[in-house]
Design an enzyme around this catalytic site. Structure first.
Site, PDB file in Angstrom:
ATOM      1  N   LEU A  48       0.818  -1.214   0.000  1.00  0.00           N
ATOM      2  CA  LEU A  48       0.000   0.000   0.000  1.00  0.00           C
ATOM      3  C   LEU A  48       0.851   1.262   0.000  1.00  0.00           C
ATOM      4  O   LEU A  48       0.547   2.222  -0.708  1.00  0.00           O
ATOM      5  CB  LEU A  48      -0.925  -0.004   1.220  1.00  0.00           C
ATOM      6  N   ASP A  78      14.051   4.534  11.401  1.00  0.00           N
ATOM      7  CA  ASP A  78      13.020   3.843  12.172  1.00  0.00           C
ATOM      8  C   ASP A  78      12.063   4.885  12.733  1.00  0.00           C
ATOM      9  O   ASP A  78      12.388   5.594  13.695  1.00  0.00           O
ATOM     10  CB  ASP A  78      13.673   3.041  13.296  1.00  0.00           C
ATOM     11  N   ILE A  79      10.868   4.974  12.168  1.00  0.00           N
ATOM     12  CA  ILE A  79       9.917   6.039  12.555  1.00  0.00           C
ATOM     13  C   ILE A  79       9.253   5.771  13.907  1.00  0.00           C
ATOM     14  O   ILE A  79       8.500   6.606  14.395  1.00  0.00           O
ATOM     15  CB  ILE A  79       8.875   6.279  11.458  1.00  0.00           C
ATOM     16  N   TYR A 115      -2.460  -6.738  16.843  1.00  0.00           N
ATOM     17  CA  TYR A 115      -2.713  -5.921  15.664  1.00  0.00           C
ATOM     18  C   TYR A 115      -4.045  -5.175  15.767  1.00  0.00           C
ATOM     19  O   TYR A 115      -4.133  -3.972  15.482  1.00  0.00           O
ATOM     20  CB  TYR A 115      -2.697  -6.825  14.430  1.00  0.00           C
ATOM     21  N   ASN A 169       1.722   4.702   7.376  1.00  0.00           N
ATOM     22  CA  ASN A 169       1.331   3.425   6.779  1.00  0.00           C
ATOM     23  C   ASN A 169       2.158   2.240   7.272  1.00  0.00           C
ATOM     24  O   ASN A 169       1.737   1.100   7.146  1.00  0.00           O
ATOM     25  CB  ASN A 169       1.456   3.542   5.246  1.00  0.00           C
ATOM     26  N   THR A 205      -1.343  -7.243   0.052  1.00  0.00           N
ATOM     27  CA  THR A 205      -0.021  -6.834   0.530  1.00  0.00           C
ATOM     28  C   THR A 205       0.695  -8.092   1.028  1.00  0.00           C
ATOM     29  O   THR A 205       0.112  -9.183   1.057  1.00  0.00           O
ATOM     30  CB  THR A 205      -0.118  -5.821   1.683  1.00  0.00           C
ATOM     31  N   ASP A 254      11.047   3.669   4.313  1.00  0.00           N
ATOM     32  CA  ASP A 254      10.910   2.230   4.522  1.00  0.00           C
ATOM     33  C   ASP A 254      12.189   1.717   5.159  1.00  0.00           C
ATOM     34  O   ASP A 254      13.282   1.993   4.675  1.00  0.00           O
ATOM     35  CB  ASP A 254      10.647   1.488   3.219  1.00  0.00           C
ATOM     36  N   LYS A 308      -4.515  -1.128  15.888  1.00  0.00           N
ATOM     37  CA  LYS A 308      -5.275  -0.450  14.840  1.00  0.00           C
ATOM     38  C   LYS A 308      -6.475   0.299  15.415  1.00  0.00           C
ATOM     39  O   LYS A 308      -6.865   1.353  14.893  1.00  0.00           O
ATOM     40  CB  LYS A 308      -5.723  -1.458  13.781  1.00  0.00           C
TER      41      LYS A 308
END
Length: 314
Positions: free
Chosen positions: A26, A85-86, A183, A112, A217, A45, A187
């Site tokens: 995505l 690394d965000i 997860y 994302n 994905t 990334d 989310k």
């Protein structure tokens, strides 16, 4: 692709857009779609595997981001790579700094990045819980925090931005998903973060929305190979490129007035989610006994809409 010069302008001509986790899936589709509409793109990334670890499917740190940058440039667009690394303060801060250093501004942030470590709850290790919370929830919070601080400073200096944030939730966050307690919780947390950020940042010219996409994905192919397979012909409903047009619009100035909303998007379908809204209720005006509370709860449930079924990874 448009050039960002105003000639043959696209929907995002002149805007600078950051997309996290944009090396594949995505994120890659979003980065390419923004560039096609004239945006200059920072492609983030880290280049890790499906579970967040280096592995056979990881060509190397930052390589997927550089490959997407090369695609954008080959098509006539402008892009730079970011391999930080965000989910760390340093990485999130450098993400914003990369946009400012390379292009002199920041207009849109698309959060994302993420990965999976699926287990049933009784088998879910603490490390797997922490890792998924870190990349999804903290990995949304920190880039948002640093981008918002930049935009707030602009607004206080009299330069009110036309800023946009698009967060990535999931049907698992809306309805739950068996085998994905970590997860789903992360989310769902992203939706709460979206609502708070939209309320706090609106005065500074920042709109914040979220999507809950369904697309092919690495994550969904592993869990739902048959459902995610591309058809031999006709419309490929699970192509990640189907999700990107809504993301591009939400990330553009054209979405003025839209904030604090969550959209489900899959194939050719877009749905505005209503979220938690009051259903049937009753006020006794006094304290219930446990038996009375139970009887009343059952009466209310009989009048309420049934919950959405629990499903899998989105």
């Amino acid at each position: 692709m448009t050039s960002g010069t105003g000639v043959g302008a696209g929907l995002c001509d002149g805007r600078v857009v950051v997309v996290t986790g944009a090396g594949r899936g995505l994120g890659r589709a979003h980065a390419l779609a923004f560039a096609a509409e004239g945006a200059r793109v920072v492609v983030n990334d880290l280049g890790v595997g499906l579970d967040g670890s280096p592995g056979a499917d990881t060509p190397g740190v930052g390589i997927p981001a550089r490959q997407v940058v090369e695609e954008i440039r080959a098509a006539g667009g402008e892009a730079v790579a970011h391999a930080g690394d965000i989910a760390t303060t340093e990485g999130a801060a450098s993400l914003v700094e990369t946009a400012l250093d390379a292009f002199g501004r920041l207009d849109t942030l698309v959060n994302n990045a993420g990965f999976l470590r699926d287990r049933m709850l009784v088998n879910l290790d603490e490390d797997d819980w922490d890792a998924v919370m870190r990349v999804h929830l903290k990995g949304h919070f920190l880039p948002l925090k640093h981008a918002a601080a930049h935009w707030r400073a602009q607004a206080k200096a009299g330069l009110v931005p036309v800023a946009r944030v698009v967060n990535t939730s999931s049907g698992a966050g809306l309805s739950g998903s068996v085998g994905q307690g970590n997860y789903s919780a992360a989310k769902a947390g992203i939706i709460g973060l979206t609502l708070v950020a939209a309320a706090e940042m609106g005065r500074y010219g920042v709109q914040v929305n979220a999507i809950a996409p369904a697309a092919r994905t690495r994550m969904t192919e592993a869990a739902f190979a048959q459902a995610m397979a591309a058809p031999d012909s006709g419309f490929d409903a699970m192509a990640p490129e189907n999700v990107s047009p809504l993301v591009v619009w939400l990330g553009s100035a054209a979405s003025a007035g839209v904030t604090g909303r969550v959209f489900e998007t899959e194939g050719g379908r877009i749905t505005v989610m209503d979220g938690w809204r009051p259903g049937p209720g009753v006020d006794k005006g006094a304290r219930w006994s446990p038996a009375e509370a139970g009887d009343t709860a059952r009466e209310l449930l009989a009048r309420a809409q049934a919950p959405t079924a629990v499903h899998g990874t989105q």
